[in-house]
Design an enzyme around this catalytic site. Structure first.
Site, short mmCIF file in Angstrom:
data_model
loop_
_atom_site.label_atom_id
_atom_site.label_comp_id
_atom_site.label_asym_id
_atom_site.label_seq_id
_atom_site.Cartn_x
_atom_site.Cartn_y
_atom_site.Cartn_z
N LEU A 16 0.83 -1.22 0.00
CA LEU A 16 0.00 0.00 0.00
C LEU A 16 0.85 1.26 0.00
CD1 LEU A 16 -2.58 -1.03 2.74
CD2 LEU A 16 -3.01 -0.90 0.29
N SER A 20 10.31 5.63 4.55
CA SER A 20 11.77 5.61 4.48
C SER A 20 12.31 4.37 5.19
CB SER A 20 12.34 6.89 5.08
OG SER A 20 11.84 7.05 6.39
N SER A 22 10.00 1.72 6.31
CA SER A 22 8.94 0.71 6.46
C SER A 22 8.15 0.54 5.17
CB SER A 22 7.98 1.15 7.56
OG SER A 22 7.35 2.35 7.17
N LYS A 40 2.10 -2.35 8.84
CA LYS A 40 3.34 -1.64 8.57
C LYS A 40 4.48 -2.52 9.05
CE LYS A 40 5.20 2.97 9.33
NZ LYS A 40 4.73 4.34 9.47
N ASP A 137 4.52 16.14 10.36
CA ASP A 137 4.71 15.80 8.95
C ASP A 137 3.35 15.66 8.25
OD1 ASP A 137 6.11 15.28 6.63
OD2 ASP A 137 6.51 13.17 7.11
N THR A 176 8.48 17.15 5.39
CA THR A 176 8.62 17.08 3.96
C THR A 176 8.77 18.50 3.45
OG1 THR A 176 7.25 15.13 3.98
CG2 THR A 176 7.41 16.29 1.88
N1 ADE Z 1 -1.13 3.26 3.42
C1 ADE Z 1 -0.45 3.56 4.53
N2 ADE Z 1 -1.17 3.29 5.62
C2 ADE Z 1 -2.35 2.80 5.18
C3 ADE Z 1 -3.54 2.38 5.83
N3 ADE Z 1 -3.63 2.38 7.15
N4 ADE Z 1 -4.57 1.97 5.07
C4 ADE Z 1 -4.46 1.98 3.74
N5 ADE Z 1 -3.38 2.38 3.08
C5 ADE Z 1 -2.33 2.79 3.79
#
Ligand code: ADE
Length: 284
Positions: A16, A20, A22, A40, A137, A176
């Site tokens: 998804l 940097s 993860s 994540k 951020d 950023t």
């Molecule tokens: N991209 C990063 N975090 C996300 C999330 N919690 N749900 C969907 N896409 C993502």
């Protein structure tokens, strides 16, 4: 939830997002629920090599501290676990993609759409700040959209707690380029008003398609920020221009506060106490 989870409890699907340090995957919980999550995954080796342990810890602690009470605009953290190689954050899956993608697809949002999204963002940042958390951020990549078109703020890896002394808060540049506040660039200082600055940049971008400060290089972007060098490229409603003008103020002490933003005429039609209406999806 009882015993600790393991990666085997989920079927990992598509990527998804990529940070940097993860990578976020959609993952389906095995068994009856079949629920979607966004997991994540942070490589331990990478985090240690790149000295990011602090950021991962901050993200976990911040999401846990925001979880009590909960808020529809903040991504939920269900649990964390680790194995030999990785740390895992099991997050709420937000299926509508990033706000950045929406802006890129649509170009410029209608005034009413921008108002609804900004009202949800302001309500969320207000809640976050009331819990002492500065995101640091905020940008359209870190704002996700739910199926119904509601905003959900994610990626608290750069966050900090306001109870820390200014010294502990002094930040090297963590944000950023395009959304970073002048005080962070000039004095390495960060406070609630730095998130407000980012909200101003986001509002401008929703109405214009691109952020107010963007140079060919990061340095040029920074120069534009500290000299408040931005122009409206297409005509915008006067109330929007007036609100952005109150937010994009170099001195953080003179910048509009969240309370002043909520009271601004552009938000006149928003009933901040009617959470149900405020959080009704844009598509509904
Ligand atoms: N991209 C990063 N975090 C996300 C999330 N919690 N749900 C969907 N896409 C993502």
């Amino acid at each position: 939830m009882g015993s600790k989870r393991t990666p085997q409890d989920y079927i990992f699907r598509e990527k998804l997002g990529q940070g940097s340090y993860s990578t976020v995957f959609r993952a389906v919980e095995r068994g009856e629920s079949g629920r979607n999550y966004a997991i994540k995954v942070c490589s331990k080796k990478h985090i240690i090599r790149e000295r990011k342990v602090k950021y991962v810890t901050i993200e976990k602690d911040t999401l846990n501290s925001l979880a009590c009470g909960g808020h529809p605009g903040i991504v939920r953290l269900f649990c964390t676990f680790h194995d030999a190689d990785n740390l895992y954050f099991v997050l709420e899956y937000v299926s509508g993609g990033e706000l950045l993608g929406l802006v890129q697809r649509v170009g410029q949002l209608s005034e009413e759409w921008a108002r609804q999204l900004m009202a949800q963002l302001v309500d969320t940042v207000d809640y976050m700040h009331s819990k002492g958390v500065i995101h640091r951020d905020l940008k359209p990549e870190n704002v996700l959209l739910s199926q119904e078109g509601r905003v959900v703020i994610t990626d608290f890896g750069a966050a900090c707690k306001a109870e820390k002394s200014v010294d502990e808060r002094t930040a090297s540049f963590v944000g950023t380029a395009e959304y970073v506040s002048p005080e962070l660039l000039l004095h390495s200082q960060c406070s609630f008003s730095s998130d407000v600055w980012a909200l101003g940049c986001i509002l401008f971008q929703l109405m214009q398609g691109t952020p107010p400060f963007r140079g060919e290089t990061e340095l040029q972007t920074f120069e534009k920020i500290v000299s408040l060098d931005y122009k409206w490229r297409t005509p915008a409603p006067p109330a929007v221009v007036s609100l952005v003008q109150r937010i994009l103020v170099l001195n953080p002490q003179e910048r509009a506060t969240i309370a002043q933003i909520k009271a601004h005429q552009w938000f006149q039609s928003i009933d901040w106490n009617n959470k149900e209406k405020l959080w009704r999806g844009v598509w509904q």
